[in-house]
Design a protein around this motif. Structure first.
Motif, mmCIF file in Angstrom:
data_model
loop_
_atom_site.group_PDB
_atom_site.id
_atom_site.type_symbol
_atom_site.label_atom_id
_atom_site.label_comp_id
_atom_site.label_asym_id
_atom_site.label_seq_id
_atom_site.Cartn_x
_atom_site.Cartn_y
_atom_site.Cartn_z
ATOM 1 N N LEU A 297 -4.611 26.062 -12.284
ATOM 2 C CA LEU A 297 -4.077 26.632 -11.045
ATOM 3 C C LEU A 297 -4.935 26.232 -9.845
ATOM 4 C CD1 LEU A 297 -2.069 28.462 -9.573
ATOM 5 C CD2 LEU A 297 -3.510 30.418 -10.189
ATOM 6 N N MET A 298 -6.261 26.306 -10.007
ATOM 7 C CA MET A 298 -7.163 25.868 -8.938
ATOM 8 C C MET A 298 -7.021 24.365 -8.696
ATOM 9 S SD MET A 298 -9.061 28.095 -7.323
ATOM 10 C CE MET A 298 -10.547 27.216 -6.820
ATOM 11 N N GLY A 299 -6.812 23.604 -9.780
ATOM 12 C CA GLY A 299 -6.592 22.172 -9.639
ATOM 13 C C GLY A 299 -5.295 21.875 -8.908
ATOM 14 N N ASP A 300 -4.254 22.660 -9.190
ATOM 15 C CA ASP A 300 -2.973 22.483 -8.514
ATOM 16 C C ASP A 300 -3.087 22.756 -7.017
ATOM 17 O OD1 ASP A 300 -0.026 22.221 -8.410
ATOM 18 O OD2 ASP A 300 -0.070 24.372 -8.013
ATOM 19 N N ALA A 301 -3.904 23.769 -6.666
ATOM 20 C CA ALA A 301 -4.030 24.164 -5.256
ATOM 21 C C ALA A 301 -5.036 23.306 -4.489
ATOM 22 C CB ALA A 301 -4.417 25.639 -5.172
ATOM 23 N N PHE A 302 -6.148 22.953 -5.135
ATOM 24 C CA PHE A 302 -7.244 22.306 -4.400
ATOM 25 C C PHE A 302 -7.757 21.025 -5.051
ATOM 26 C CE2 PHE A 302 -7.520 26.899 -3.482
ATOM 27 C CZ PHE A 302 -7.337 26.856 -2.105
ATOM 28 N N GLY A 303 -7.069 20.529 -6.069
ATOM 29 C CA GLY A 303 -7.489 19.283 -6.686
ATOM 30 C C GLY A 303 -8.620 19.476 -7.680
ATOM 31 N N LYS A 304 -9.200 18.362 -8.120
ATOM 32 C CA LYS A 304 -10.217 18.430 -9.176
ATOM 33 C C LYS A 304 -11.477 19.159 -8.733
ATOM 34 C CE LYS A 304 -12.404 13.918 -8.244
ATOM 35 N NZ LYS A 304 -12.802 12.635 -8.840
ATOM 36 N N TYR A 305 -11.784 19.105 -7.433
ATOM 37 C CA TYR A 305 -12.995 19.790 -6.980
ATOM 38 C C TYR A 305 -12.797 21.305 -6.973
ATOM 39 C CZ TYR A 305 -14.602 15.162 -5.639
ATOM 40 O OH TYR A 305 -14.991 13.837 -5.671
ATOM 41 N N GLY A 306 -11.576 21.746 -6.742
ATOM 42 C CA GLY A 306 -11.288 23.172 -6.846
ATOM 43 C C GLY A 306 -11.460 23.658 -8.268
ATOM 44 N N LYS A 307 -10.984 22.862 -9.233
ATOM 45 C CA LYS A 307 -11.143 23.220 -10.641
ATOM 46 C C LYS A 307 -12.624 23.242 -11.040
ATOM 47 C CE LYS A 307 -8.386 21.298 -13.634
ATOM 48 N NZ LYS A 307 -7.774 20.301 -14.536
ATOM 49 N N MET A 308 -13.368 22.254 -10.580
ATOM 50 C CA MET A 308 -14.794 22.201 -10.895
ATOM 51 C C MET A 308 -15.535 23.392 -10.305
ATOM 52 S SD MET A 308 -15.629 18.130 -10.410
ATOM 53 C CE MET A 308 -17.392 18.427 -10.537
ATOM 54 N N LEU A 309 -15.168 23.788 -9.094
ATOM 55 C CA LEU A 309 -15.807 24.933 -8.464
ATOM 56 C C LEU A 309 -15.566 26.210 -9.266
ATOM 57 C CD1 LEU A 309 -17.455 25.932 -6.047
ATOM 58 C CD2 LEU A 309 -15.302 26.240 -4.797
ATOM 59 N N LEU A 310 -14.351 26.372 -9.773
ATOM 60 C CA LEU A 310 -14.054 27.523 -10.619
ATOM 61 C C LEU A 310 -14.875 27.482 -11.903
ATOM 62 C CD1 LEU A 310 -12.317 30.032 -11.382
ATOM 63 C CD2 LEU A 310 -10.825 28.417 -12.573
ATOM 64 N N GLN A 311 -14.925 26.318 -12.534
ATOM 65 C CA GLN A 311 -15.677 26.196 -13.789
ATOM 66 C C GLN A 311 -17.152 26.545 -13.594
ATOM 67 O OE1 GLN A 311 -14.589 22.118 -14.534
ATOM 68 N NE2 GLN A 311 -12.964 22.674 -15.960
ATOM 69 N N ILE A 312 -17.732 26.065 -12.500
ATOM 70 C CA ILE A 312 -19.138 26.377 -12.209
ATOM 71 C C ILE A 312 -19.310 27.866 -11.952
ATOM 72 C CG2 ILE A 312 -21.006 26.024 -10.548
ATOM 73 C CD1 ILE A 312 -19.920 23.149 -10.192
ATOM 74 N N SER A 313 -18.370 28.474 -11.242
ATOM 75 C CA SER A 313 -18.449 29.910 -10.948
ATOM 76 C C SER A 313 -18.369 30.741 -12.214
ATOM 77 C CB SER A 313 -17.326 30.312 -9.980
ATOM 78 O OG SER A 313 -17.454 29.654 -8.745
ATOM 79 N N VAL A 314 -17.450 30.374 -13.113
ATOM 80 C CA VAL A 314 -17.332 31.102 -14.381
ATOM 81 C C VAL A 314 -18.606 30.953 -15.196
ATOM 82 C CG1 VAL A 314 -16.107 31.214 -16.587
ATOM 83 C CG2 VAL A 314 -14.818 30.978 -14.464
ATOM 84 N N MET A 315 -19.179 29.758 -15.192
ATOM 85 C CA MET A 315 -20.424 29.551 -15.933
ATOM 86 C C MET A 315 -21.554 30.413 -15.380
ATOM 87 S SD MET A 315 -20.404 25.439 -16.551
ATOM 88 C CE MET A 315 -22.153 25.499 -16.909
ATOM 89 N N VAL A 316 -21.732 30.419 -14.056
ATOM 90 C CA VAL A 316 -22.799 31.219 -13.443
ATOM 91 C C VAL A 316 -22.583 32.706 -13.729
ATOM 92 C CG1 VAL A 316 -23.804 31.959 -11.243
ATOM 93 C CG2 VAL A 316 -23.308 29.538 -11.639
ATOM 94 N N ASN A 317 -21.342 33.163 -13.532
ATOM 95 C CA ASN A 317 -21.041 34.582 -13.752
ATOM 96 C C ASN A 317 -21.265 34.991 -15.199
ATOM 97 O OD1 ASN A 317 -19.548 37.214 -12.832
ATOM 98 N ND2 ASN A 317 -18.460 36.565 -14.650
ATOM 99 N N ASN A 318 -20.700 34.229 -16.133
ATOM 100 C CA ASN A 318 -20.757 34.636 -17.536
ATOM 101 C C ASN A 318 -22.144 34.488 -18.135
ATOM 102 O OD1 ASN A 318 -18.029 34.752 -16.947
ATOM 103 N ND2 ASN A 318 -17.407 34.078 -18.965
ATOM 104 N N ILE A 319 -22.869 33.460 -17.733
ATOM 105 C CA ILE A 319 -24.256 33.357 -18.212
ATOM 106 C C ILE A 319 -25.064 34.545 -17.703
ATOM 107 C CG2 ILE A 319 -26.411 32.067 -17.956
ATOM 108 C CD1 ILE A 319 -24.814 29.501 -18.144
ATOM 109 N N GLY A 320 -24.889 34.899 -16.430
ATOM 110 C CA GLY A 320 -25.593 36.057 -15.882
ATOM 111 C C GLY A 320 -25.236 37.342 -16.593
ATOM 112 N N VAL A 321 -23.939 37.549 -16.849
ATOM 113 C CA VAL A 321 -23.485 38.768 -17.530
ATOM 114 C C VAL A 321 -24.025 38.842 -18.952
ATOM 115 C CG1 VAL A 321 -21.440 39.908 -18.473
ATOM 116 C CG2 VAL A 321 -21.430 39.113 -16.118
ATOM 117 N N LEU A 322 -23.991 37.725 -19.671
ATOM 118 C CA LEU A 322 -24.471 37.724 -21.062
ATOM 119 C C LEU A 322 -25.987 37.919 -21.133
ATOM 120 C CD1 LEU A 322 -22.212 34.917 -22.567
ATOM 121 C CD2 LEU A 322 -22.011 37.392 -22.873
ATOM 122 N N ILE A 323 -26.699 37.404 -20.138
ATOM 123 C CA ILE A 323 -28.138 37.679 -20.070
ATOM 124 C C ILE A 323 -28.377 39.175 -19.883
ATOM 125 C CG2 ILE A 323 -30.177 37.409 -18.592
ATOM 126 C CD1 ILE A 323 -29.385 34.477 -18.235
#
Length: 462
Positions: free
Chosen positions: A110-136
């Motif tokens: 969905l992010m890729g559809d709206a903002f291209g590959k960089y939008g998708k990458m930004l989401l992936q990085i955000s999920v990684m930062v959030n979930n790593i922080g939460v699991l820590i």
């Protein structure tokens, strides 16, 4: 709470047997169909979906909610919990509606559809930062509960220390290592999120047990006259105390983040039209739990409520069987966090795989890649839990950055982008409000935290 009816754009099978894209669902559209990246199963049940989404929501954030009542007061604090629930529902509705319009099977696509590959990458990085922080944070709390903590000047004894005394085998690092190898690693090996529905149900049960025990203790103390009336409004005496009010926003945002698992759960549902009811039921259940633990936790400890309310349960509560009840509260919630871990880990692994190997075959077909990513992430989380002392610090960082993007800024930006021309004027006003509220409140929260840290360091030097 209201989620508008979402009319599917593409027809989904309603048969008892259905075929779903499994391993790439949280990240990428199903582009690997020809490679055999499908798995046939009966479809997830409504109850299993509710348990999985509720488990995604109710994690460690609940432990910091009573401390937000200390900042906001009971009346304003509970009102904010309800407000955030409605705002979360609105943001999820935006994601699902625009996913149907764009035929997107995941948040990433969905992010890729709206903002291209960089939008998708930004989401992936955000999920990684959030979930790593939460699991820590999960690991930090489990270590605090079982082995104790000395992050402050006062040592809070852990359950194992209280039962057996201080030994090398109940030290923090060793206990977390055993927990990682015996609990986290096996549960992290499941390749479909519906496989975790049983452990999700058990984790919700443990969270409810924690809540019931806490409510029982508060009621007993209330009847015996051992509890005073809590503050209903924030205690604002100067400009500094006013800015401090905004520091709770990242905590409240983190408490409701579940957006990265919504598409996965929707994809695996036997009847995907049930996703509306799944979201409503999960948010209603979790909001009720949040309100009750915030109310009774703050009622029980008042202005003495610590950032992690579990740390309050290592002292004499002034009631019969105090020690037994303290241990029951802490052990039940530590067990809950152990079972929540794989639900949050699942999208983390898939987002990292999608970021590093966007064109590779599905993760389910590559056991070596699956194992290496899993081992690498678990090792990173384990090391982080042994070097980050406070859950409040971790929540403030992830909540003010990645979590607010995943939960509000990205869904609102997708709505404003409106590539398929389906957004109403009301949608755009709400989206603009979400972005303005998220950016302003979190900038103020970051400023307030930085200012408090600066003052703290200055007073130490003096």
């Amino acid at each position: 709470m209201t989620i508008e009816s979402i009319a599917p754009v593409k027809e989904k099978s309603r048969k008892n047997k259905r075929v779903v894209v499994d391993e790439k669902a949280p990240l990428l559209p199903s582009k690997h169909e020809e490679e055999g990246g499908f798995e046939e199963f009966n479809g997830a049940s409504f109850t299993g979906a509710v348990f999985n989404l509720s488990t995604t929501i109710v994690g460690a954030g609940i432990m910091a909610l009573p401390a937000t009542m200390k900042v906001l007061g009971l009346g304003v604090g509970i009102a904010m919990i309800i407000f955030m629930a409605f705002l979360t529902e609105a943001s999820i509705e935006m994601l699902l509606r625009f996913s149907r319009a764009g035929k997107s099977s995941s948040y990433g696509s969905l992010m890729g559809d709206a903002f291209g590959k960089y939008g998708k990458m930004l989401l992936q990085i955000s999920v990684m930062v959030n979930n790593i922080g939460v699991l820590i944070v999960y690991m930090i709390i489990i270590g605090d509960v079982l082995s104790g903590t000395s992050s402050t000047e006062v040592h809070h004894a852990g359950v194992l220390e209280g039962w057996f005394g201080v030994h090398w085998w109940n030290g923090r690092t060793f206990v977390l290592l055993v927990t990682t190898l015996a609990v986290f690693s096996p549960l992290a090996c499941f390749k479909r999120i519906d496989s975790l529905s049983f452990t999700s149900g058990l984790s919700v049960g443990l969270a409810v047990a924690f809540l019931v025990i806490t409510v029982g203790i508060a009621v007993i103390k209330l009847i015996s006259g051992g509890i005073s009336m809590p503050r209903l409004l924030p205690d604002v005496t100067d400009l500094t105390s006013f800015w401090k009010l905004f520091t709770v926003v990242p905590i409240l945002v983190t408490a409701y983040i579940c957006h990265y698992n919504v598409h996965t759960i929707d994809n695996e549902l036997e009847d995907s039209t049930q996703i509306k009811s799944v979201v409503q039921t999960s948010l209603a259940l979790c909001s009720s739990v949040y309100i009750m633990i915030s109310f009774f936790g703050f009622l029980l400890f008042g202005d003495g409520t610590l950032d992690d309310v579990l740390a309050n349960f290592d002292t004499n509560l002034g009631i019969p069987y105090s020690s037994l009840l303290n241990d029951a509260v802490r052990v039940s919630y530590a067990g809950h966090l152990m079972l929540v871990f794989p639900i949050v880990f699942y999208p983390l692994r898939l987002n990292l795989d999608g970021l590093l190997f966007p064109s590779a075959r599905p993760l389910v077909l590559d056991n070596l890649r699956f194992a290496l990513i899993t081992i690498g992430l678990i090792t990173t989380i384990f090391l982080g839990a042994n070097f980050i002392p406070s859950i409040w610090d971790a929540f403030q960082f992830t909540g003010a950055t990645a979590a607010v993007c995943i939960g509000f800024i990205f869904p609102a930006a997708i709505t404003l982008r409106d590539r398929h021309s389906i957004a109403t004027k009301k949608d755009k006003i709400l989206a603009s409000f979400m972005i303005a509220l998220a950016v302003f409140s979190n900038l103020v929260a970051i400023y307030s935290d930085a200012y408090a840290l600066f003052k703290k360091n200055s007073s130490r030097r003096e």
